[in-house]
Design a protein around this motif. Structure first.
Motif, PDB file in Angstrom:
ATOM      1  N   LYS A 301       0.832  -1.222   0.000  1.00  0.00           N
ATOM      2  CA  LYS A 301       0.000   0.000   0.000  1.00  0.00           C
ATOM      3  C   LYS A 301       0.858   1.259   0.000  1.00  0.00           C
ATOM      4  CE  LYS A 301      -3.867  -2.307   2.323  1.00  0.00           C
ATOM      5  NZ  LYS A 301      -4.817  -2.288   3.468  1.00  0.00           N
ATOM      6  N   THR A 302       1.883   1.221  -0.862  1.00  0.00           N
ATOM      7  CA  THR A 302       2.789   2.356  -1.002  1.00  0.00           C
ATOM      8  C   THR A 302       2.750   2.869  -2.440  1.00  0.00           C
ATOM      9  OG1 THR A 302       4.269   1.317   0.616  1.00  0.00           O
ATOM     10  CG2 THR A 302       5.159   3.145  -0.663  1.00  0.00           C
ATOM     11  N   PRO A 303       2.373   4.134  -2.647  1.00  0.00           N
ATOM     12  CA  PRO A 303       2.399   4.681  -4.013  1.00  0.00           C
ATOM     13  C   PRO A 303       3.833   4.799  -4.501  1.00  0.00           C
ATOM     14  CG  PRO A 303       2.019   6.433  -2.431  1.00  0.00           C
ATOM     15  CD  PRO A 303       2.000   5.140  -1.648  1.00  0.00           C
ATOM     16  N   PHE A 304       4.043   4.730  -5.813  1.00  0.00           N
ATOM     17  CA  PHE A 304       5.413   4.753  -6.322  1.00  0.00           C
ATOM     18  C   PHE A 304       5.599   5.757  -7.454  1.00  0.00           C
ATOM     19  CE2 PHE A 304       3.272   1.302  -8.678  1.00  0.00           C
ATOM     20  CZ  PHE A 304       3.560   1.626  -9.996  1.00  0.00           C
ATOM     21  N   LEU A 305       6.833   6.240  -7.556  1.00  0.00           N
ATOM     22  CA  LEU A 305       7.300   7.049  -8.675  1.00  0.00           C
ATOM     23  C   LEU A 305       8.461   6.307  -9.314  1.00  0.00           C
ATOM     24  CD1 LEU A 305       7.325  10.651  -7.130  1.00  0.00           C
ATOM     25  CD2 LEU A 305       5.668   9.704  -8.753  1.00  0.00           C
ATOM     26  N   SER A 319      -2.283  -0.923 -13.137  1.00  0.00           N
ATOM     27  CA  SER A 319      -2.623  -0.782 -11.718  1.00  0.00           C
ATOM     28  C   SER A 319      -3.099   0.600 -11.273  1.00  0.00           C
ATOM     29  CB  SER A 319      -1.388  -1.128 -10.874  1.00  0.00           C
ATOM     30  OG  SER A 319      -0.358  -0.160 -11.064  1.00  0.00           O
ATOM     31  N   ASN A 320      -2.668   1.664 -11.953  1.00  0.00           N
ATOM     32  CA  ASN A 320      -2.886   3.034 -11.458  1.00  0.00           C
ATOM     33  C   ASN A 320      -2.341   3.203 -10.044  1.00  0.00           C
ATOM     34  OD1 ASN A 320      -4.267   4.157 -13.745  1.00  0.00           O
ATOM     35  ND2 ASN A 320      -6.043   2.920 -13.170  1.00  0.00           N
ATOM     36  N   GLY A 321      -1.278   2.456  -9.745  1.00  0.00           N
ATOM     37  CA  GLY A 321      -0.694   2.507  -8.408  1.00  0.00           C
ATOM     38  C   GLY A 321       0.519   3.406  -8.294  1.00  0.00           C
ATOM     39  N   ARG A 358      -5.414   7.584  -3.523  1.00  0.00           N
ATOM     40  CA  ARG A 358      -6.038   6.935  -4.681  1.00  0.00           C
ATOM     41  C   ARG A 358      -5.085   5.911  -5.296  1.00  0.00           C
ATOM     42  NH1 ARG A 358      -7.786  12.275  -5.770  1.00  0.00           N
ATOM     43  NH2 ARG A 358      -6.152  12.558  -7.351  1.00  0.00           N
ATOM     44  N   MET A 359      -3.814   6.261  -5.372  1.00  0.00           N
ATOM     45  CA  MET A 359      -2.820   5.339  -5.918  1.00  0.00           C
ATOM     46  C   MET A 359      -2.700   4.097  -5.049  1.00  0.00           C
ATOM     47  SD  MET A 359      -0.119   8.357  -6.923  1.00  0.00           S
ATOM     48  CE  MET A 359       1.300   7.377  -7.360  1.00  0.00           C
ATOM     49  N   TYR A 364      -3.147  -1.544  -4.618  1.00  0.00           N
ATOM     50  CA  TYR A 364      -3.354  -2.712  -3.748  1.00  0.00           C
ATOM     51  C   TYR A 364      -4.430  -3.634  -4.314  1.00  0.00           C
ATOM     52  CZ  TYR A 364      -4.214  -5.550   0.388  1.00  0.00           C
ATOM     53  OH  TYR A 364      -4.363  -6.611   1.256  1.00  0.00           O
ATOM     54  N   LYS A 365      -5.511  -3.047  -4.812  1.00  0.00           N
ATOM     55  CA  LYS A 365      -6.603  -3.853  -5.370  1.00  0.00           C
ATOM     56  C   LYS A 365      -6.134  -4.674  -6.565  1.00  0.00           C
ATOM     57  CE  LYS A 365     -11.274  -3.448  -7.279  1.00  0.00           C
ATOM     58  NZ  LYS A 365     -12.368  -2.495  -7.659  1.00  0.00           N
ATOM     59  N   LYS A 366      -5.385  -4.048  -7.471  1.00  0.00           N
ATOM     60  CA  LYS A 366      -4.893  -4.773  -8.647  1.00  0.00           C
ATOM     61  C   LYS A 366      -3.895  -5.858  -8.266  1.00  0.00           C
ATOM     62  CE  LYS A 366      -6.965  -3.134 -12.293  1.00  0.00           C
ATOM     63  NZ  LYS A 366      -7.707  -3.975 -13.235  1.00  0.00           N
ATOM     64  N   TRP A 367      -3.007  -5.518  -7.318  1.00  0.00           N
ATOM     65  CA  TRP A 367      -2.040  -6.529  -6.871  1.00  0.00           C
ATOM     66  C   TRP A 367      -2.762  -7.738  -6.296  1.00  0.00           C
ATOM     67  CZ3 TRP A 367      -1.647  -7.900  -1.603  1.00  0.00           C
ATOM     68  CH2 TRP A 367      -0.717  -8.923  -1.357  1.00  0.00           C
ATOM     69  N   LYS A 368      -3.709  -7.500  -5.411  1.00  0.00           N
ATOM     70  CA  LYS A 368      -4.423  -8.583  -4.740  1.00  0.00           C
ATOM     71  C   LYS A 368      -5.164  -9.467  -5.733  1.00  0.00           C
ATOM     72  CE  LYS A 368      -7.627  -9.343  -0.889  1.00  0.00           C
ATOM     73  NZ  LYS A 368      -8.530  -8.671   0.099  1.00  0.00           N
ATOM     74  N   ASN A 369      -5.702  -8.870  -6.789  1.00  0.00           N
ATOM     75  CA  ASN A 369      -6.497  -9.626  -7.760  1.00  0.00           C
ATOM     76  C   ASN A 369      -5.662 -10.318  -8.829  1.00  0.00           C
ATOM     77  OD1 ASN A 369      -8.903  -8.908  -6.509  1.00  0.00           O
ATOM     78  ND2 ASN A 369      -9.224  -7.120  -7.810  1.00  0.00           N
TER      79      ASN A 369
END
Length: 400
Positions: A301-305, A319-321, A358-359, A364-369
């Motif tokens: 649950k960490t946003p990234f650059l 992912s939009n993460g 939001r990221m 997290y949702k995309k990773w989990k799925n």
């Protein structure tokens, strides 16, 4: 199934290739399969079975372009005389795969190749190597790519290979969803109120440490710590990073803005704890295939650059993460963060907590799925089963 995975380095060696092969191999063992890893002999490895995975060591080094030395005949004999159902070669441009190419047509097992990016594709010294690669990739039963749009799979498509499938990288649910009794901020004397920016990547000289430090130094932010988690590989990168951190931390301006840089080699559990405590993951790497650290960021649950390196842009689209840093691209396939423009990106995200939230939710949702090692290992297992039943899937399996 009786499975052989080949990779240049394996545990206790640490790195991206090692991590993927360890995750897949150990989880296939947990699913009831017999898995062996053929790899380089290491002085600090005093075991030949680890978490159920058998390790077959060879004293070999190099690759086809630089030259290969060591137990070459022993390795090729092992490949030809063993009775594996599946042989998977992980990553090109290293001996554990390059020594397979000359004997591919003599191997009876189903053959799988994971190219892992073709980092040398645009280097002149590798021109002949990749001329031959046009034919080698077609001799495999299947080639696994971590991206649907990167130079390795685009190379395969260009030269008519139709044995391609997409299986992405990921991060372990069992590892990132567990409770950890480690307070990494307390352990590293990082103030509890500090905004923690994290980078994970060994001192190879190609993980963007230099640019990352410059971005952090120039960023107009306060009460922040930049933590670089990196193993020392006897590269100049190590001393350069420590020197830069020392000068920065003793600079009165840094103290006035309450900013500091911490560089540490951490255990895996400590690293996972750092991911969970981090407010932002900064990754201006210079060369990658499909960065595992971005999936680990999502899992924690960490946003990234990140720079537009490997298939980072694609991971963001999936992912939009995270978001891209401004990136300078070179003809040899390497990239570098535009420090001035990337500093602005960091500053904007630092002051926009809603965007970061939001990221976090999206990633997290995309990773989990989609991107847990548990799900990815099942994809490997299903592929191997299909190969053995002669039901080859020769189409790219899109990630949505």
């Amino acid at each position: 199934m009786k499975i052989l995975h080949t990779v240049e380095f394996y545990y206790p060696s640490i790195g991206g290739a090692q991590e993927v092969m360890q995750q897949i191999s150990e989880r296939l063992v947990q699913l009831g399969h017999d898995v062996t890893v053929a790899t380089t002999r290491l002085k600090d490895r005093d075991f030949l079975i680890y978490n159920g995975v058998k390790i077959k060591e060879f004293d070999i080094s190099g690759n086809m372009v630089r030259g290969i030395s060591g137990e070459i005949d022993e390795y090729q004999k092992f490949l030809l005389e063993s009775d594996f159902d599946i042989i998977t070669n992980y990553a090109a441009q290293q001996w554990a795969t390059d020594l397979v190419f000359p004997v591919l047509d003599k191997i009876n097992a189903k053959k799988v190749f994971v190219p892992c990016g073709f980092s040398g594709l645009y280097l002149p010294e590798y021109s002949e190597y990749f001329e031959q690669m046009k034919f080698w990739i077609k001799q495999y039963d299947i080639c696994i790519y971590a991206s649907n749009d990167y130079k390795d799979i685009n190379f395969a498509r260009k030269y008519g290979a139709n044995n391609n499938i997409l299986i992405p990288n990921g991060a372990g649910k069992d590892e990132f969803n567990q409770e950890l009794n480690i307070d990494i901020k307390r352990k590293l004397n990082i103030p509890n109120n500090h905004f923690l920016i994290l980078h994970v990547g060994s001192h190879t000289g190609a993980k963007g440490h230099k640019e990352a430090i410059k971005i952090f130094k120039k960023a107009k932010i306060k009460s922040a710590t930049f933590l670089i988690v990196a193993n020392d590989l006897n590269h100049n990168c190590t001393k350069n990073c420590f020197r830069s951190a020392k000068f920065f931390n003793y600079n009165p301006i840094s103290r006035l803005s309450d900013k500091k840089i911490v560089i540490k080699s951490l255990s895996r559990q400590e690293t996972v704890s750092a991911y969970h405590k981090a407010d932002l993951f900064l990754f201006p790497s210079n060369v990658e295939c499909s960065p595992i650290v971005l999936f680990e960021s999502m899992a924690s649950k960490t946003p990234f650059l990140t720079t537009d390196v490997g298939n980072a842009k694609e991971i963001i689209e999936w992912s939009n993460g995270g978001e891209l840093l401004s990136t300078i691209k070179f003809a040899n396939g390497y990239v570098k963060a535009d420090v001035k423009a990337s500093t602005k990106v960091l500053e904007q995200l630092f002051y926009d907590s809603e965007r970061r939230k939001r990221m976090v939710i999206n990633g997290y949702k995309k990773w989990k799925n989609l991107f847990t090692w548990e799900k990815i290992t099942k994809q490997y297992e299903n592929l191997y089963i299909k190969l053995l039943s002669n039901n080859k899937n020769k189409n790219i399996s899109e990630v949505t």
